[in-house]
Enzyme design. Structure first.
Site, short mmCIF file in Angstrom:
data_model
loop_
_atom_site.label_atom_id
_atom_site.label_comp_id
_atom_site.label_asym_id
_atom_site.label_seq_id
_atom_site.Cartn_x
_atom_site.Cartn_y
_atom_site.Cartn_z
N ASP A 1 0.83 -1.19 0.00
CA ASP A 1 0.00 0.00 0.00
C ASP A 1 0.88 1.26 0.00
O ASP A 1 1.35 1.70 1.04
CB ASP A 1 -0.92 -0.04 1.24
N GLU B 1 29.24 5.19 3.14
CA GLU B 1 29.17 3.76 3.38
C GLU B 1 29.07 3.04 2.03
O GLU B 1 28.89 1.83 1.98
CB GLU B 1 28.02 3.41 4.33
N CYS C 1 25.88 6.59 8.58
CA CYS C 1 25.39 7.86 8.05
C CYS C 1 26.05 9.09 8.66
O CYS C 1 25.62 10.21 8.42
CB CYS C 1 23.89 7.96 8.23
N HIS D 1 19.62 13.88 11.73
CA HIS D 1 19.73 12.85 10.70
C HIS D 1 18.31 12.38 10.38
O HIS D 1 17.43 12.35 11.23
CB HIS D 1 20.59 11.69 11.17
N ASN E 1 16.60 9.04 2.02
CA ASN E 1 17.71 9.06 2.97
C ASN E 1 19.03 8.96 2.23
O ASN E 1 19.37 7.90 1.69
CB ASN E 1 17.57 7.90 3.97
#
Ligand SMILES: [Zn+2]
Lengths: 131, 349
Positions: free
Chosen positions: B28, B80, B112, B236, B268
């Protein structure tokens, strides 16, 4: 592998920063850089010169059947770009949703050009993008 | 203390919508958009990676700062998704911005928050006169396992900050920085693995919220500032919800978070996330205003910064187009098949 490393290393400034060469005597600019001036021969010195990367599309074509090196890129557009400083440079033109045409203004961007298989070097290179 | 001399930001133009990913997995889309507070995410083109993104951001930062790149004494790239397992991204960046060779460079990795760790290292190096300027970059092209919840958010982007100590050159001074760090197994990727693994719900409370809260509280405690002293706050942003929840938990308002919250429109960007948020805030901030930034990296840790904007910000602002304008105007939507192709998950044989 050793040959690939040396070849890449020699071309890094040319590929990353569009460093060409200029004849101190007749001021002719060359890209890729030349050690000897086509006009003055050995009767002069050549010095490095960074080109802006700004220019316009002189000619272009779209490659649909790629060589193995560029199989991930296809279909892709290759252009001959007339730089504002004069030299004509061949380069890939990245897709940005705008149509590429003769006379389109371009600037450079920094991209991956190709990779040497799964374990080899990653070759970074300038490409062009219409503005 | 040291401060920001200039900055640059870059987000790839390809975008995929949450609905499109949901369509493929028969989920959904509307519910996911609401649940994660995200509409779409950026996708690197087939010829973009953490190095090319870092270079684009770095070149803008040089232009924005007005410094000679040869004056950089250090280049650190946090990611990363470094393109090589062994061979630094930072050397590619240093050469591509023509920084010369009389400098130190290294790649950093802390999920991150590797980019903000780079800023802290440069603060020490500039304040101690070891170098004149340094550049810290956070850049990533993160991947979510197909069908995993992370696939809706893991995106690509990066930002570069030039750090120096001369007050007359700064656009913003860093008043204080603190960190909070612990060994927490919330998210990891082993050498050679294509996709990261994570502790599911475990990533929230003991990971993100604990570290963000503790670093932020420590910063407030050590500076004596109250949440209301800040004009902008950047947390973040692994999704669009967490930073809003963190703000509420710590006594900040939604309004303080809004300007630096980019995940709803780009996803992100991992190492890029808090730094891109700071870039978006600096695009708007006025002289004298205060900004708080708290990054987070799984594994886990948070770096928190109190920053004050100086008068120099206005004159440098004209040099580079604002990040939000770039994000809104320069984009191309792709479907899931083109997404796989650009991520090299399907390859011409
Ligand atoms: Zn000549």
């Amino acid at each position: 592998m050793e040959k690939a490393s040396a070849g890449m290393w020699r071309k890094i400034d040319t590929r990353y920063n569009l460093i060409g060469s200029e004849c101190e005597k007749c001021k002719t600019l060359y890209f890729p850089p030349r050690i000897i001036c086509r006009i003055c021969g050995r009767d002069t010195k050549m010095r490095s010169r960074k080109l802006s990367g700004n220019g316009k599309v002189y000619s272009f074509t779209t490659i649909r059947v790629p060589s193995d090196t560029f199989k991930e890129s296809a279909p892709y557009t290759v252009g001959v770009i007339e730089l504002e400083e004069g030299p004509k440079v061949e380069g890939h033109v990245v897709e940005n949703g705008k149509k590429v045409a003769i006379g389109s203004k371009v600037k450079t961007v920094f991209r991956k050009m190709y990779v040497d298989g799964d374990e080899g070097l990653i070759h970074y290179h300038f490409k062009f993008e219409t503005i | 203390m040291a401060g920001i001399i200039g900055y640059g930001a870059y987000v790839p133009r390809l975008r995929i919508k949450v609905e499109e990913i949901a369509r493929v997995w028969n989920e959904d889309g509307e519910a996911i958009k609401r649940g994660l507070n995200i509409k779409e995410k950026s996708v690197p083109a087939f010829d973009e990676d953490a190095a090319t993104i870092a270079v684009e951001a770095a070149r803008k930062a040089i232009h924005h700062s007005g410094i000679n790149p040869r004056e950089l004494g250090a280049v650190y790239v946090g990611s990363e998704s470094h393109p090589y397992a062994v061979k630094p991204t930072a050397t590619v960046v240093a050469q591509a911005i023509d920084a010369g060779h009389n400098l130190t460079a290294a790649d950093l990795e802390f999920a991150c928050k590797a980019g903000t760790a780079g800023i802290q290292m440069l603060m020490g190096m500039t304040d101690s006169n070891m170098i004149k300027y340094g550049m810290a970059i956070g850049s990533d092209t993160s991947q979510g396992r197909p069908g995993d919840a992370l696939e809706y958010t893991a995106s690509a982007g990066g930002a570069a900050f030039i750090i120096g100590k001369e007050k007359k050159e700064m656009i913003a001074e860093i008043l204080k920085t603190v960190s909070y760090t612990s060994d927490t197994p919330d998210f990891w990727r082993r050498e050679g693995a294509n996709f990261p693994s994570h502790g599911g719900r475990f990533t929230g409370e003991p990971g993100y919220f604990k570290h963000v809260a503790n670093a932020t509280k420590l910063l407030l405690e050590q500076t004596g500032f109250k949440p209301s002293d800040f004009d902008y706050v950047v947390f973040h942003q692994p999704n669009g919800k967490f930073p809003l929840n963190a703000a509420k938990l710590l006594g900040f308002t939604e309004k303080q978070v809004e300007e630096g919250l980019l995940t709803p429109i780009i996803g992100n960007t991992y190492s890029g996330a808090s730094m891109l948020g700071l870039a978006a805030v600096l695009d708007k901030a006025k002289p004298g205003q205060k900004i708080m930034v708290t990054s987070f990296g799984s594994g886990a840790g948070s770096d928190s910064f109190a920053i004050q904007v100086t008068n120099n910000i206005e004159s440098k602002r004209k040099r580079v187009a604002p990040l939000r304008e770039l994000i809104a105007k320069d984009k191309m939507y792709i479907d899931y098949a083109l997404y796989l192709k650009n991520r090299s998950s399907i390859v011409r044989t």
